[in-house]
Design an enzyme around this catalytic site. Structure first.
Site, PDB file in Angstrom:
ATOM      1  N   HIS A  52      -4.679   9.123  -0.015  1.00 14.91           N
ATOM      2  CA  HIS A  52      -3.713   9.024  -0.626  1.00 14.91           C
ATOM      3  C   HIS A  52      -3.881   8.759  -2.341  1.00 14.91           C
ATOM      4  O   HIS A  52      -3.241   9.033  -2.664  1.00 14.91           O
ATOM      5  CB  HIS A  52      -2.955   7.644  -0.346  1.00 14.91           C
ATOM      6  CG  HIS A  52      -1.497   6.914  -1.259  1.00 14.91           C
ATOM      7  ND1 HIS A  52      -0.897   7.962  -1.578  1.00 14.91           N
ATOM      8  CD2 HIS A  52      -1.951   5.592  -1.262  1.00 14.91           C
ATOM      9  CE1 HIS A  52       0.146   6.870  -2.272  1.00 14.91           C
ATOM     10  NE2 HIS A  52      -0.640   5.331  -2.587  1.00 14.91           N
ATOM     11  N   HIS A  76      -5.761   2.925  -7.542  1.00 16.47           N
ATOM     12  CA  HIS A  76      -4.897   2.229  -7.766  1.00 16.47           C
ATOM     13  C   HIS A  76      -4.443   1.306  -5.964  1.00 16.47           C
ATOM     14  O   HIS A  76      -3.090   0.591  -6.814  1.00 16.47           O
ATOM     15  CB  HIS A  76      -3.569   2.999  -7.941  1.00 16.47           C
ATOM     16  CG  HIS A  76      -2.592   3.859  -7.109  1.00 16.47           C
ATOM     17  ND1 HIS A  76      -3.470   5.032  -6.275  1.00 16.47           N
ATOM     18  CD2 HIS A  76      -1.552   3.212  -5.941  1.00 16.47           C
ATOM     19  CE1 HIS A  76      -2.589   5.369  -5.235  1.00 16.47           C
ATOM     20  NE2 HIS A  76      -1.612   4.519  -5.092  1.00 16.47           N
ATOM     21  N   GLU A  80      -5.112  -3.982  -4.225  1.00 16.65           N
ATOM     22  CA  GLU A  80      -3.705  -4.484  -3.659  1.00 16.65           C
ATOM     23  C   GLU A  80      -4.325  -4.541  -2.430  1.00 16.65           C
ATOM     24  O   GLU A  80      -3.708  -5.869  -1.215  1.00 16.65           O
ATOM     25  CB  GLU A  80      -2.831  -3.261  -3.548  1.00 16.65           C
ATOM     26  CG  GLU A  80      -1.781  -2.910  -2.166  1.00 16.65           C
ATOM     27  CD  GLU A  80      -0.657  -4.110  -2.838  1.00 16.65           C
ATOM     28  OE1 GLU A  80       0.675  -4.192  -1.841  1.00 16.65           O
ATOM     29  OE2 GLU A  80      -0.785  -4.978  -3.651  1.00 16.65           O
ATOM     30  N   ASP A  81      -4.876  -3.293  -1.600  1.00 17.43           N
ATOM     31  CA  ASP A  81      -5.158  -3.704   0.083  1.00 17.43           C
ATOM     32  C   ASP A  81      -6.683  -4.202   0.124  1.00 17.43           C
ATOM     33  O   ASP A  81      -6.611  -4.456   1.575  1.00 17.43           O
ATOM     34  CB  ASP A  81      -5.117  -1.932   0.593  1.00 17.43           C
ATOM     35  CG  ASP A  81      -4.281  -1.449   0.068  1.00 17.43           C
ATOM     36  OD1 ASP A  81      -3.341  -2.362  -0.270  1.00 17.43           O
ATOM     37  OD2 ASP A  81      -3.736   0.284   0.313  1.00 17.43           O
ATOM     38  N   ASP A 143       2.083   8.175  -6.991  1.00 15.58           N
ATOM     39  CA  ASP A 143       2.594   6.633  -5.830  1.00 15.58           C
ATOM     40  C   ASP A 143       3.775   7.137  -4.829  1.00 15.58           C
ATOM     41  O   ASP A 143       3.270   7.414  -3.835  1.00 15.58           O
ATOM     42  CB  ASP A 143       2.282   5.690  -5.852  1.00 15.58           C
ATOM     43  CG  ASP A 143       1.545   4.542  -5.141  1.00 15.58           C
ATOM     44  OD1 ASP A 143       1.255   5.249  -4.406  1.00 15.58           O
ATOM     45  OD2 ASP A 143       2.357   3.583  -5.757  1.00 15.58           O
ATOM     46  N   ASP A 264      22.418  30.206 -11.676  1.00  5.83           N
ATOM     47  CA  ASP A 264      20.936  30.518 -12.125  1.00  5.83           C
ATOM     48  C   ASP A 264      20.432  29.621  -9.893  1.00  5.83           C
ATOM     49  O   ASP A 264      19.381  29.003 -10.200  1.00  5.83           O
ATOM     50  CB  ASP A 264      21.046  28.948 -12.454  1.00  5.83           C
ATOM     51  CG  ASP A 264      21.242  27.763 -11.928  1.00  5.83           C
ATOM     52  OD1 ASP A 264      22.231  27.516 -11.023  1.00  5.83           O
ATOM     53  OD2 ASP A 264      21.447  26.858 -12.935  1.00  5.83           O
TER      54      ASP A 264
HETATM   55 MN    MN Z   1      -0.287   3.600  -3.857  1.00 12.13          MN
END
Ligand code: MN
Length: 500
Positions: A52, A76, A80-81, A143, A264
């Site tokens: 990811h 990133h 958080e994790d 993300d 188009d």
């Molecule tokens: Mn993420």
């Protein structure tokens, strides 16, 4: 949308190839750091988690953003994790990368509302995040895009929620920022989950049409290339582009499903060196083929509100086939694909927050649009979203966003900036005109407070039009202090008089 899994080496190759003197060593260090932090973690798709952040960093590199943003993309999710602190990132990768990761992490934590409130809150956080650093928004897009590509791993109810949120909030913001590439990707990925049958129908239509017209358009491209080579146009690039699925769906709805009105489906794009060449190419095309009346659009002289520039024309070609052409310079092309992000492409050393109010005003406009929306959103039976129902967003002359309740006046704005600005304010300009302090503010207003440093304190009359609790309390505070001071002074005077 199918998921392409990139390896770290592919990311490094992309960065090494498209950047001038990129800091590959730090990039690799960030990758190793993230790999270690996420070790053993899996995504719901069953893949290793590190897939990811690599995907996110890869997208940011494709957008050509500064290497620091790509590095922050790799990192990133670590704060958080995992148990990693922002402080550690600061030591390892510097202030800039750490602050990007911190902002993205904060943005994630802010999302804890359900239903309508979730939308409103999200939208607001986006605004505030943008005000401090627009690169955080690009990271959010990257993300979100990868999360959409891997949405199949999520339980059904989450798929619906994430797809809706993406279509209602992320796509319009990307559109406003002129990032049509990302907007289109977000829309199509969400569309697949929200209206799967319609999505398949659009895909079939396009497949059939591309098969029908593809060979023909290829011949047109060859012919245009041959014509251009004989002219003085420098290094023209000619290629076909197929309309996106959600965009086709919206247009079909607009024309009551009449496919023949859509010219188009496949367009031909011509990228040339400069503006003069754009008009020269338009002339060449019209000399060769008759233009369809009313379909010549000069978005170079009159750009679209989001800044989009190109010349568009639709012509009848040999067999009566109708083909749309889009003519632009490379710079216009980058801007059309990447929007404001284009300004950040390959600019080493530029990592200051963007303080350009024009596009922020555009963003404030989203509010009005979402509220007056009566098109496909309602067909999707998405609940009526009153994003910002009770809030307005006002800008300082520097472009910072001040978030206020509806009905707020200049005095609320002054106190929202700083108590001292409130206490010392004497007048205000709104959108460059001088106004009274009781003027009501609206989203998108640019407000500047003029202070008088000799001013004693606030006027109790301001309470008549101060709306925020913050302003009211400060005014009461300061005025009661003045009154108390005055009473104390009088009492003291009397004491003295008595003694005499
Ligand atoms: Mn993420």
């Amino acid at each position: 949308m199918s998921e392409i899994i990139h390896t770290y080496d592919e990311l490094e190759t992309l960065v090494a190839k498209s950047y001038t003197n990129p800091d590959v060593a730090t990039l690799r260090r960030a990758y190793n750091f993230a790999s270690k932090a996420h070790e053993g973690e899996k995504r719901l798709t069953g893949q290793d988690f590190i897939v990811h952040p690599i995907a996110v960093a890869y997208k940011l590199a494709e957008m050509g953003l500064h290497v620091n943003v790509v590095i922050a993309g790799l990192l990133h999710d670590v704060a958080e994790d995992t148990s990693i602190e922002i402080e550690t990132l600061k030591q390892e990768f510097g202030e800039d990368v750490a602050s990007l990761v911190e902002s993205v992490t904060k943005l994630k934590h802010s999302i804890k509302y359900r239903g309508t409130e979730r939308y409103a809150e999200n939208m607001r956080k986006m605004f505030l995040a943008m005000a401090s650093d627009v690169r955080v928004v690009f990271m959010k897009f990257a993300d979100r895009l990868h999360n959409l590509e891997t949405l199949y791993g999520q339980p059904k109810h989450k798929q619906q929620r994430i797809a809706r949120e993406s279509l209602d909030i992320y796509a319009p913001i990307a559109g406003r920022l002129g990032m049509s590439e990302i907007k289109g990707e977000i829309e199509d990925a969400s569309f697949a989950y929200l209206l799967p049958k319609e999505y398949e129908r659009m895909k079939n239509i396009l497949n059939i049409k591309v098969r029908e017209k593809g060979a023909y358009v290829s011949r047109i491209i060859d012919s245009v290339e041959k014509t251009l080579v004989q002219t003085s146009v420098t290094d023209p690039q000619v290629h076909g582009r197929v309309k996106r699925l959600f965009s086709l769906y919206k247009k079909l709805n607009k024309y009551q499903g009449d496919l023949s009105k859509i010219y188009d489906l496949i367009a031909v794009r011509i990228i040339v060196g400069d503006v003069e060449e754009c008009y020269a190419v338009l002339g060449l095309l019209h000399k060769q083929w008759r233009p369809v009346p009313g379909r010549i659009k000069d978005y170079i002289a009159q750009p679209k509100p989001n800044g989009y520039q190109s010349l568009h024309t639709t012509v009848f070609t040999e067999n009566g086939e109708i083909v749309e052409f889009q003519i632009r310079t490379q710079e216009m092309h980058d801007l059309a694909e990447y929007g404001v992000a284009a300004h950040w492409r390959y600019k080493e050393g530029t990592h200051k927050p963007m303080k350009n109010t024009r596009w922020m005003e555009e963003l404030a406009q989203i509010q009005k649009e979402l509220q007056s929306k009566k098109d496909f959103m309602e067909q999707l039976e998405i609940m009526k979203i009153d994003v910002f129902k009770d809030r307005i967003f006002v800008f300082t002359p520097q472009g910072d966003v001040i978030d206020l309740p509806e009905g707020a006046t200049a005095i609320d704005f002054a106190y929202a900036i700083h108590t001292e600005i409130g206490n010392k304010c004497s007048s205000v300009t709104v959108n460059n005109s001088l106004r009274n302090l009781d003027i009501q503010l609206f989203s998108g207003d640019i407000v500047e407070i003029i202070t008088d440093k000799n001013r004693r304190g606030p006027n109790p009359d301001w309470l008549k039009f101060a709306k925020t609790r913050q302003a009211r309390e400060k005014i009461k505070d300061a005025t009661s202090r003045t009154v108390k001071g005055w009473i104390a002074g009088v009492l003291k005077g009397r004491e003295r008089a008595k003694k005499k």
